[in-house]
Design a protein around this motif. Sequence first.
Motif, PDB file in Angstrom:
ATOM      1  N   ASP A 359       0.809  -1.107  -0.178  1.00 17.71           N
ATOM      2  CA  ASP A 359      -0.080  -0.145   0.011  1.00 17.71           C
ATOM      3  C   ASP A 359       0.756   1.467  -0.037  1.00 17.71           C
ATOM      4  O   ASP A 359       0.327   2.428  -0.169  1.00 17.71           O
ATOM      5  N   PHE A 360       2.123   1.027   0.400  1.00  9.99           N
ATOM      6  CA  PHE A 360       2.960   2.065   0.454  1.00  9.99           C
ATOM      7  C   PHE A 360       3.873   2.504  -0.871  1.00  9.99           C
ATOM      8  O   PHE A 360       4.498   3.488  -1.034  1.00  9.99           O
ATOM      9  N   LYS A 361       3.554   1.340  -1.933  1.00 12.77           N
ATOM     10  CA  LYS A 361       4.177   1.639  -3.072  1.00 12.77           C
ATOM     11  C   LYS A 361       3.709   2.988  -3.800  1.00 12.77           C
ATOM     12  O   LYS A 361       2.757   3.449  -4.157  1.00 12.77           O
ATOM     13  N   GLY A 362       4.749   3.582  -4.293  1.00 15.78           N
ATOM     14  CA  GLY A 362       4.788   5.110  -5.236  1.00 15.78           C
ATOM     15  C   GLY A 362       3.956   5.954  -4.507  1.00 15.78           C
ATOM     16  O   GLY A 362       3.261   6.841  -5.103  1.00 15.78           O
ATOM     17  N   LEU A 363       4.222   6.000  -3.044  1.00 13.53           N
ATOM     18  CA  LEU A 363       3.358   7.117  -2.306  1.00 13.53           C
ATOM     19  C   LEU A 363       4.005   8.444  -2.916  1.00 13.53           C
ATOM     20  O   LEU A 363       3.163   9.420  -2.800  1.00 13.53           O
ATOM     21  N   ASN A 364       5.367   8.351  -3.300  1.00 12.24           N
ATOM     22  CA  ASN A 364       5.781   9.710  -3.656  1.00 12.24           C
ATOM     23  C   ASN A 364       4.810  10.109  -4.796  1.00 12.24           C
ATOM     24  O   ASN A 364       4.789  11.617  -5.028  1.00 12.24           O
ATOM     25  N   GLN A 365       4.510   9.630  -5.767  1.00 16.62           N
ATOM     26  CA  GLN A 365       3.582   9.887  -6.794  1.00 16.62           C
ATOM     27  C   GLN A 365       2.297  10.542  -6.399  1.00 16.62           C
ATOM     28  O   GLN A 365       1.811  11.288  -6.893  1.00 16.62           O
ATOM     29  N   ARG A 366       1.664   9.971  -5.293  1.00 15.76           N
ATOM     30  CA  ARG A 366       0.254  10.308  -4.890  1.00 15.76           C
ATOM     31  C   ARG A 366       0.539  11.389  -4.040  1.00 15.76           C
ATOM     32  O   ARG A 366      -0.390  12.279  -4.209  1.00 15.76           O
ATOM     33  N   SER A 367       1.415  11.507  -3.272  1.00 15.47           N
ATOM     34  CA  SER A 367       1.438  12.763  -2.364  1.00 15.47           C
ATOM     35  C   SER A 367       2.949  12.970  -1.879  1.00 15.47           C
ATOM     36  O   SER A 367       3.495  12.263  -1.108  1.00 15.47           O
ATOM     37  N   PRO A 368       3.810  13.638  -2.609  1.00 18.43           N
ATOM     38  CA  PRO A 368       5.152  13.788  -2.303  1.00 18.43           C
ATOM     39  C   PRO A 368       5.595  14.113  -0.737  1.00 18.43           C
ATOM     40  O   PRO A 368       6.464  13.870  -0.194  1.00 18.43           O
ATOM     41  N   TRP A 369       4.669  15.022  -0.266  1.00 20.90           N
ATOM     42  CA  TRP A 369       4.721  15.491   1.105  1.00 20.90           C
ATOM     43  C   TRP A 369       4.743  14.178   2.088  1.00 20.90           C
ATOM     44  O   TRP A 369       5.486  14.418   3.104  1.00 20.90           O
ATOM     45  N   LEU A 370       3.547  13.745   2.041  1.00 19.35           N
ATOM     46  CA  LEU A 370       3.386  12.640   2.905  1.00 19.35           C
ATOM     47  C   LEU A 370       4.515  11.514   2.859  1.00 19.35           C
ATOM     48  O   LEU A 370       4.935  10.815   4.036  1.00 19.35           O
ATOM     49  N   ALA A 371       4.935  11.202   1.613  1.00 22.16           N
ATOM     50  CA  ALA A 371       6.120  10.142   1.282  1.00 22.16           C
ATOM     51  C   ALA A 371       7.450  10.914   2.116  1.00 22.16           C
ATOM     52  O   ALA A 371       8.038  10.234   2.671  1.00 22.16           O
ATOM     53  N   PHE A 372       7.514  12.087   2.103  1.00 19.19           N
ATOM     54  CA  PHE A 372       8.794  12.657   2.607  1.00 19.19           C
ATOM     55  C   PHE A 372       8.579  12.601   4.033  1.00 19.19           C
ATOM     56  O   PHE A 372       9.511  12.337   4.784  1.00 19.19           O
ATOM     57  N   LEU A 373       7.420  12.845   4.836  1.00 19.55           N
ATOM     58  CA  LEU A 373       7.348  12.583   6.248  1.00 19.55           C
ATOM     59  C   LEU A 373       7.740  11.482   6.563  1.00 19.55           C
ATOM     60  O   LEU A 373       8.212  11.108   7.588  1.00 19.55           O
ATOM     61  N   MET A 374       7.035  10.245   5.755  1.00 20.81           N
ATOM     62  CA  MET A 374       7.317   9.106   6.140  1.00 20.81           C
ATOM     63  C   MET A 374       8.706   8.557   5.950  1.00 20.81           C
ATOM     64  O   MET A 374       9.314   7.731   6.863  1.00 20.81           O
ATOM     65  N   LEU A 375       9.494   9.132   5.027  1.00 19.81           N
ATOM     66  CA  LEU A 375      10.677   8.961   4.730  1.00 19.81           C
ATOM     67  C   LEU A 375      11.546   9.261   6.153  1.00 19.81           C
ATOM     68  O   LEU A 375      12.395   8.636   6.795  1.00 19.81           O
ATOM     69  N   LEU A 376      11.120  10.590   6.624  1.00 22.98           N
ATOM     70  CA  LEU A 376      11.894  11.044   7.865  1.00 22.98           C
ATOM     71  C   LEU A 376      11.785  10.246   9.000  1.00 22.98           C
ATOM     72  O   LEU A 376      12.443   9.520   9.730  1.00 22.98           O
ATOM     73  N   LEU A 377      10.150   9.621   9.135  1.00 23.94           N
ATOM     74  CA  LEU A 377      10.021   8.837  10.108  1.00 23.94           C
ATOM     75  C   LEU A 377      10.757   7.554  10.231  1.00 23.94           C
ATOM     76  O   LEU A 377      11.291   6.833  10.944  1.00 23.94           O
ATOM     77  N   MET A 378      10.910   6.955   8.822  1.00 19.76           N
ATOM     78  CA  MET A 378      11.586   5.691   8.815  1.00 19.76           C
ATOM     79  C   MET A 378      13.101   5.574   9.052  1.00 19.76           C
ATOM     80  O   MET A 378      13.625   5.065   9.736  1.00 19.76           O
ATOM     81  N   PHE A 379      13.627   7.021   8.320  1.00 22.46           N
ATOM     82  CA  PHE A 379      14.980   7.073   8.740  1.00 22.46           C
ATOM     83  C   PHE A 379      15.175   7.322  10.257  1.00 22.46           C
ATOM     84  O   PHE A 379      16.313   6.734  10.737  1.00 22.46           O
ATOM     85  N   SER A 380      14.273   7.817  10.815  1.00 20.49           N
ATOM     86  CA  SER A 380      14.456   8.049  12.447  1.00 20.49           C
ATOM     87  C   SER A 380      14.425   6.702  13.097  1.00 20.49           C
ATOM     88  O   SER A 380      15.215   6.543  13.914  1.00 20.49           O
ATOM     89  N   MET A 381      13.346   5.868  12.721  1.00 22.47           N
ATOM     90  CA  MET A 381      13.411   4.426  13.304  1.00 22.47           C
ATOM     91  C   MET A 381      14.709   3.750  12.958  1.00 22.47           C
ATOM     92  O   MET A 381      15.135   2.864  14.022  1.00 22.47           O
ATOM     93  N   ALA A 382      15.224   3.865  11.954  1.00 23.84           N
ATOM     94  CA  ALA A 382      16.380   3.170  11.660  1.00 23.84           C
ATOM     95  C   ALA A 382      17.588   3.569  12.236  1.00 23.84           C
ATOM     96  O   ALA A 382      18.697   3.054  12.418  1.00 23.84           O
ATOM     97  N   GLY A 383      17.489   4.795  12.431  1.00 25.14           N
ATOM     98  CA  GLY A 383      18.593   5.428  13.049  1.00 25.14           C
ATOM     99  C   GLY A 383      19.643   6.260  12.132  1.00 25.14           C
ATOM    100  O   GLY A 383      20.989   6.057  12.381  1.00 25.14           O
ATOM    101  N   VAL A 384      19.125   6.844  11.111  1.00 21.70           N
ATOM    102  CA  VAL A 384      19.839   7.447  10.105  1.00 21.70           C
ATOM    103  C   VAL A 384      19.916   8.912  10.512  1.00 21.70           C
ATOM    104  O   VAL A 384      18.924   9.626  10.876  1.00 21.70           O
ATOM    105  N   PRO A 385      21.195   9.471  10.800  1.00 22.88           N
ATOM    106  CA  PRO A 385      21.396  10.957  11.018  1.00 22.88           C
ATOM    107  C   PRO A 385      20.913  11.650   9.925  1.00 22.88           C
ATOM    108  O   PRO A 385      20.933  11.172   8.471  1.00 22.88           O
ATOM    109  N   PRO A 386      20.383  12.969   9.929  1.00 20.62           N
ATOM    110  CA  PRO A 386      20.300  13.595  11.149  1.00 20.62           C
ATOM    111  C   PRO A 386      19.045  13.591  11.910  1.00 20.62           C
ATOM    112  O   PRO A 386      18.728  14.590  12.830  1.00 20.62           O
TER     113      PRO A 386
END
Lengths: 483, 200
Positions: A359-386
């Motif tokens: 269900d998250f496939k191609g979220l960037n095409q449907r809503s770039p902003w939400l995809a970016f926020l999810m990217l931040l959350l996933m980076f944070s869970m994985a422990g990617v700086p910053p």
Amino acid sequence: MDLMTSLMPASAEIFLLIMTCVILIADLLIKQSDRLATYVLVQFTLLSCALITVGTHENGVVYAFNNMFVDDLMADVLKLLTFLAVSMMLVYSRQYLIVRGLFSGEFMVLALFATLGMMVMISANHFLTLYLGLEVLSLSLYAMVALQRDSAVATEAAMKYFILGALASGLLLYGMSMLYGATGSLELGAVSNAIQSGAADKNLLVFGLVFVVSGLAFKLGVVPFHMWVPDVYHGAPTAMTMLIGSAPKLAAFAFVSRILVEGLQPLVQHWSGMLIILAVASMALGNFTAIAQTNLKRMFAYSTIAHMGFLLLGLLSGGIEGYGSAMFYAVVYVLMSLGAFGMIMLLSREGFEADNLDDFKGLNQRSPWLAFLMLLLMFSMAGVPPTVGFYAKFSVLNAVIQAGHLWLAVVAVLLSLIGAFYYLRIVKLMYFDAPESHAPIAAGSDTVLLMSVNGLGVLLLGLLPGALMSVCAVSVQQSLLLH
Amino acid sequence: MMNFETIVFYVFAALTVFAALRVITARNPVHAVLFLVLAFISSSGIWLLLEAEFLAITLVLVYVGAVMVLFLFVVMMLDINLVRLREDFWRWLPFGLALAGLMVFQMVWVLGSPATSAGKTAVRHAADYSNTKELGRLIYTDYVYPFEIAAVLLLVAMVAAIALTLRRRKDSKSQVVAEQVAVKKSDRLRIVKMRAESRE
């Protein structure tokens, strides 16, 4: 102590209880189907509780109700964050629950009761109040999971949660009764003193400690007491999963640290060994099993197990760095988990749950902003700086190394690297795959706004973690390291 | 040399352990409930021996008198398929026994060591000491905070039970009294105007 002077420090709890009863009755008279008035009342109650907590804050540690209740900086900070987390949970889940016909007065009243249970746990200084707070929280959560009566999966999840939760409570109580038998007291400070003085029977103490740690591990959901976590996270409606996966982790941190650090500090060499086993097993099993999941809620359940293992690493390291970083980790985890489950609810709509990886496939095409926020959350869970997840992991590892467990830090880093795979897989799906459906995202503006604050908060706290970190360090210094 | 008190203790303790074992081994669930009643009564006997009269009587009144009777009703009303319930019993029995044996062994090892049973004597109170009064005093003074939280716990249980069970089923045929009372003449009675027939 005089009863009236005891009531002041607990005024937030008393206010919450009164308002919950008022809402319980007022909800009967409210005719709207969307329960807007009840919802506003609940949010108002949480806000007022936060204001009362700030207003009644006093420097130092205040004991009340015959030393059963403690009001210190750590309690106040954790309570404020609990109110924030519950309030965010309600905003995220309102639309989701309305379309599923679950947004009832009972849901909100049970959420408030759960909040009350968490507050009691956070401010407990006595085995009795710790246990009763835990039960108020758990009982509300069992009922909330089962609230979706027509769903067989939710009923099964509630059943498993209830039975295993009752078993864990039994273990915890049995351990507490052993500790009482050995020390002659249920009050944390007195227990600690009795053990320190050497009068308590060592065998009986360790016997009780094993049961207490097992009970705590059950409630935290760490390996090998984790069986309920994936089923409950998966089976419960996402709003309830969000409630289970967010604010109670703060209360659990307070619960574990008060029992082990305040009450059983003299037994530290016994329990820190147990926590090492629990932490390593949780991080290993959580991260490896999460890779195999295709359901997002199940994946987050295994990721929770791994995160709780990491939290235990901070606790077993000890000192301001250890306890402070564990508290910081708990706060950051709650923020990330609210965002992640919020995103699932944001993308869900009537008759459709966005809880599969596809269900998250191609979220960037449907809503770039939400995809970016999810990217931040996933980076944070994985422990990617910053993002802040990196700093949380970093400070825990720092404390582990300072405590002299270098090999433990190496294992934790390796297992986190494995964990990064399944978080980054979501990022890959969102940005590099074609969307499977082009259905418009039917989210209200309030949830999108909150999601933006949540996602950007993860980034901002990662860039400027100093303030929150020092709040955590000062809280644990004032609360846990007195004895 | 065993005194009378010790003998009574061992009798009640053995009875409790036996009844508890039968609760989980009894084939008939009604028998299991009855053995649970026996376990409660014998443990209340142990409490009496410890001079906790109020707790002993409350255990009999509340648990045996009220809770277990409800339990018995529920067990009798449920249609439990015993055969299906016992299908996996023998398959998992060796595994369960091994685990239980290991745990009992560990517990006995820890608790059986001589340091654990080092002489601890109970405090004896005078004959006119009322532990009911003492309990009442403690609950409403020192323990008022946990007492209130326990009350909240009961309230949560009540709200949860109602939220989970009270719901309108589409297929249930129930009377709505309010609608019956508020009924108007026009809802029930239809006055049909007919022209009178003429005689011829």
